[in-house]
Design a protein around this motif. Sequence first.
Motif, PDB file in Angstrom:
ATOM      1  N   ILE A   1      -4.860   7.534  -4.350  1.00 38.40           N
ATOM      2  CA  ILE A   1      -5.322   5.629  -4.020  1.00 38.40           C
ATOM      3  C   ILE A   1      -5.042   5.360  -2.170  1.00 38.40           C
ATOM      4  O   ILE A   1      -6.125   4.488  -1.700  1.00 38.40           O
ATOM      5  CB  ILE A   1      -4.325   4.858  -4.399  1.00 38.40           C
ATOM      6  N   GLY A   2      -4.979   5.907  -1.371  1.00 35.98           N
ATOM      7  CA  GLY A   2      -5.093   6.377   0.233  1.00 35.98           C
ATOM      8  C   GLY A   2      -6.256   5.989   0.193  1.00 35.98           C
ATOM      9  O   GLY A   2      -7.175   5.563   0.903  1.00 35.98           O
ATOM     10  N   LEU A   3      -7.349   6.819  -0.746  1.00 31.44           N
ATOM     11  CA  LEU A   3      -8.706   6.945   0.157  1.00 31.44           C
ATOM     12  C   LEU A   3      -8.942   5.380  -0.575  1.00 31.44           C
ATOM     13  O   LEU A   3     -10.285   5.196  -0.444  1.00 31.44           O
ATOM     14  CB  LEU A   3      -9.699   7.863  -1.160  1.00 31.44           C
ATOM     15  N   ASP A   4      -9.112   4.906  -1.365  1.00 37.68           N
ATOM     16  CA  ASP A   4      -9.280   3.089  -1.650  1.00 37.68           C
ATOM     17  C   ASP A   4      -8.189   1.879  -0.862  1.00 37.68           C
ATOM     18  O   ASP A   4      -8.662   0.662  -1.025  1.00 37.68           O
ATOM     19  CB  ASP A   4      -9.303   3.369  -2.793  1.00 37.68           C
ATOM     20  N   LEU A   5      -7.364   2.346   0.029  1.00 37.68           N
ATOM     21  CA  LEU A   5      -7.165   1.145   0.701  1.00 37.68           C
ATOM     22  C   LEU A   5      -7.238   1.407   1.904  1.00 37.68           C
ATOM     23  O   LEU A   5      -7.326   2.981   2.314  1.00 37.68           O
ATOM     24  CB  LEU A   5      -5.096   1.580   0.236  1.00 37.68           C
TER      25      LEU A   5
ATOM     26  N   GLY B   1       1.052  -1.258   0.005  1.00 32.29           N
ATOM     27  CA  GLY B   1      -0.128  -0.076  -0.657  1.00 32.29           C
ATOM     28  C   GLY B   1       0.383   1.500   0.049  1.00 32.29           C
ATOM     29  O   GLY B   1       0.495   2.380  -0.666  1.00 32.29           O
ATOM     30  N   THR B   2       1.897   1.600   0.559  1.00 32.63           N
ATOM     31  CA  THR B   2       2.680   1.810   0.603  1.00 32.63           C
ATOM     32  C   THR B   2       3.021   2.364  -0.749  1.00 32.63           C
ATOM     33  O   THR B   2       3.536   3.771  -0.608  1.00 32.63           O
ATOM     34  CB  THR B   2       3.997   2.435   1.632  1.00 32.63           C
ATOM     35  N   SER B   3       3.857   1.331  -1.093  1.00 40.94           N
ATOM     36  CA  SER B   3       4.024   2.041  -2.137  1.00 40.94           C
ATOM     37  C   SER B   3       3.529   2.241  -4.000  1.00 40.94           C
ATOM     38  O   SER B   3       3.207   3.089  -3.870  1.00 40.94           O
ATOM     39  CB  SER B   3       4.892   0.518  -3.158  1.00 40.94           C
TER      40      SER B   3
ATOM     41  N   ALA C   1     -17.774  -8.814  -1.814  1.00 42.03           N
ATOM     42  CA  ALA C   1     -17.717  -8.397  -2.906  1.00 42.03           C
ATOM     43  C   ALA C   1     -16.554  -7.416  -2.404  1.00 42.03           C
ATOM     44  O   ALA C   1     -16.272  -7.182  -2.039  1.00 42.03           O
ATOM     45  CB  ALA C   1     -19.104  -7.304  -3.490  1.00 42.03           C
ATOM     46  N   TYR C   2     -15.973  -7.535  -3.888  1.00 40.77           N
ATOM     47  CA  TYR C   2     -14.397  -6.371  -3.278  1.00 40.77           C
ATOM     48  C   TYR C   2     -14.306  -6.038  -5.143  1.00 40.77           C
ATOM     49  O   TYR C   2     -15.275  -6.124  -5.686  1.00 40.77           O
ATOM     50  CB  TYR C   2     -13.779  -7.202  -3.815  1.00 40.77           C
ATOM     51  N   ARG C   3     -13.788  -4.497  -5.119  1.00 37.34           N
ATOM     52  CA  ARG C   3     -13.315  -4.015  -6.370  1.00 37.34           C
ATOM     53  C   ARG C   3     -11.853  -4.488  -7.046  1.00 37.34           C
ATOM     54  O   ARG C   3     -10.773  -5.001  -6.514  1.00 37.34           O
ATOM     55  CB  ARG C   3     -13.079  -2.996  -6.107  1.00 37.34           C
ATOM     56  N   ASP C   4     -12.328  -4.758  -8.242  1.00 40.26           N
ATOM     57  CA  ASP C   4     -11.185  -5.139  -9.461  1.00 40.26           C
ATOM     58  C   ASP C   4     -10.012  -4.519  -9.406  1.00 40.26           C
ATOM     59  O   ASP C   4     -10.363  -2.943  -9.434  1.00 40.26           O
ATOM     60  CB  ASP C   4     -11.451  -6.021 -10.603  1.00 40.26           C
ATOM     61  N   GLY C   5      -9.526  -4.436  -8.689  1.00 38.79           N
ATOM     62  CA  GLY C   5      -7.483  -4.207  -8.996  1.00 38.79           C
ATOM     63  C   GLY C   5      -7.280  -3.412 -10.401  1.00 38.79           C
ATOM     64  O   GLY C   5      -6.964  -1.940 -10.031  1.00 38.79           O
ATOM     65  N   SER C   6      -8.111  -3.248 -10.870  1.00 41.49           N
ATOM     66  CA  SER C   6      -7.622  -2.935 -12.247  1.00 41.49           C
ATOM     67  C   SER C   6      -8.030  -1.285 -11.339  1.00 41.49           C
ATOM     68  O   SER C   6      -8.065  -0.536 -12.399  1.00 41.49           O
ATOM     69  CB  SER C   6      -8.374  -3.527 -12.842  1.00 41.49           C
TER      70      SER C   6
ATOM     71  N   ALA D   1      -6.089   0.710 -10.519  1.00 44.56           N
ATOM     72  CA  ALA D   1      -5.183   1.595 -11.453  1.00 44.56           C
ATOM     73  C   ALA D   1      -5.788   3.023 -11.975  1.00 44.56           C
ATOM     74  O   ALA D   1      -5.238   3.398 -12.681  1.00 44.56           O
ATOM     75  CB  ALA D   1      -4.612   0.559 -12.165  1.00 44.56           C
ATOM     76  N   ASN D   2      -6.736   2.449 -12.728  1.00 44.03           N
ATOM     77  CA  ASN D   2      -7.098   2.947 -13.663  1.00 44.03           C
ATOM     78  C   ASN D   2      -7.511   4.605 -13.368  1.00 44.03           C
ATOM     79  O   ASN D   2      -8.133   5.713 -14.060  1.00 44.03           O
ATOM     80  CB  ASN D   2      -8.475   2.432 -14.256  1.00 44.03           C
ATOM     81  N   HIS D   3      -8.507   4.760 -11.785  1.00 43.53           N
ATOM     82  CA  HIS D   3      -8.549   5.456 -11.539  1.00 43.53           C
ATOM     83  C   HIS D   3      -8.163   6.011 -10.298  1.00 43.53           C
ATOM     84  O   HIS D   3      -8.191   7.930 -10.224  1.00 43.53           O
ATOM     85  CB  HIS D   3     -10.246   5.145 -10.032  1.00 43.53           C
TER      86      HIS D   3
END
Length: 147
Positions: A87-91, A77-79, A108-113, A116-118
Amino acid sequence: MKNILLVLLVSISLFANEIIVKESHCSVNQTVQNIKNIVSKKRLHVFAVINHSGNAKMVGMKLNESKMIIFGNAKLGTSLMQQEMTIGLDLPLRILVYRDTDGKVKMAYRDGSWLANHHILNANKKIQKINNALNKITDKAGQCKKD
């Protein structure tokens, strides 16, 4: 045959940016406990479990059984945050475990892509690592012989 392949490719590309939903063969509580056990064995940190239905009950409202487990890997997450702070909004990562209107337990969970896209990340290997982990965790967490 070409039409079938085209539909399949479009479906896969749409799926890559969506919420992934899987059925669990366990109760909501057992599924959450399974996720916690799996995550801990992988040396990931469980930050919280949020009881959405319990919170709804406290304000006099009804909601199907629903809990969200929040967990993560601080190094990964830090990297990602070093590359894009938002991305800290979603981690950390999260998996929602709930009973649907048909009485089935789902995860249910979000695909990691989506991350990356957002968040405009260039971290394909890390995103693939997240996707693989979430897929394995949910596959295993949803297996129960008896609740």
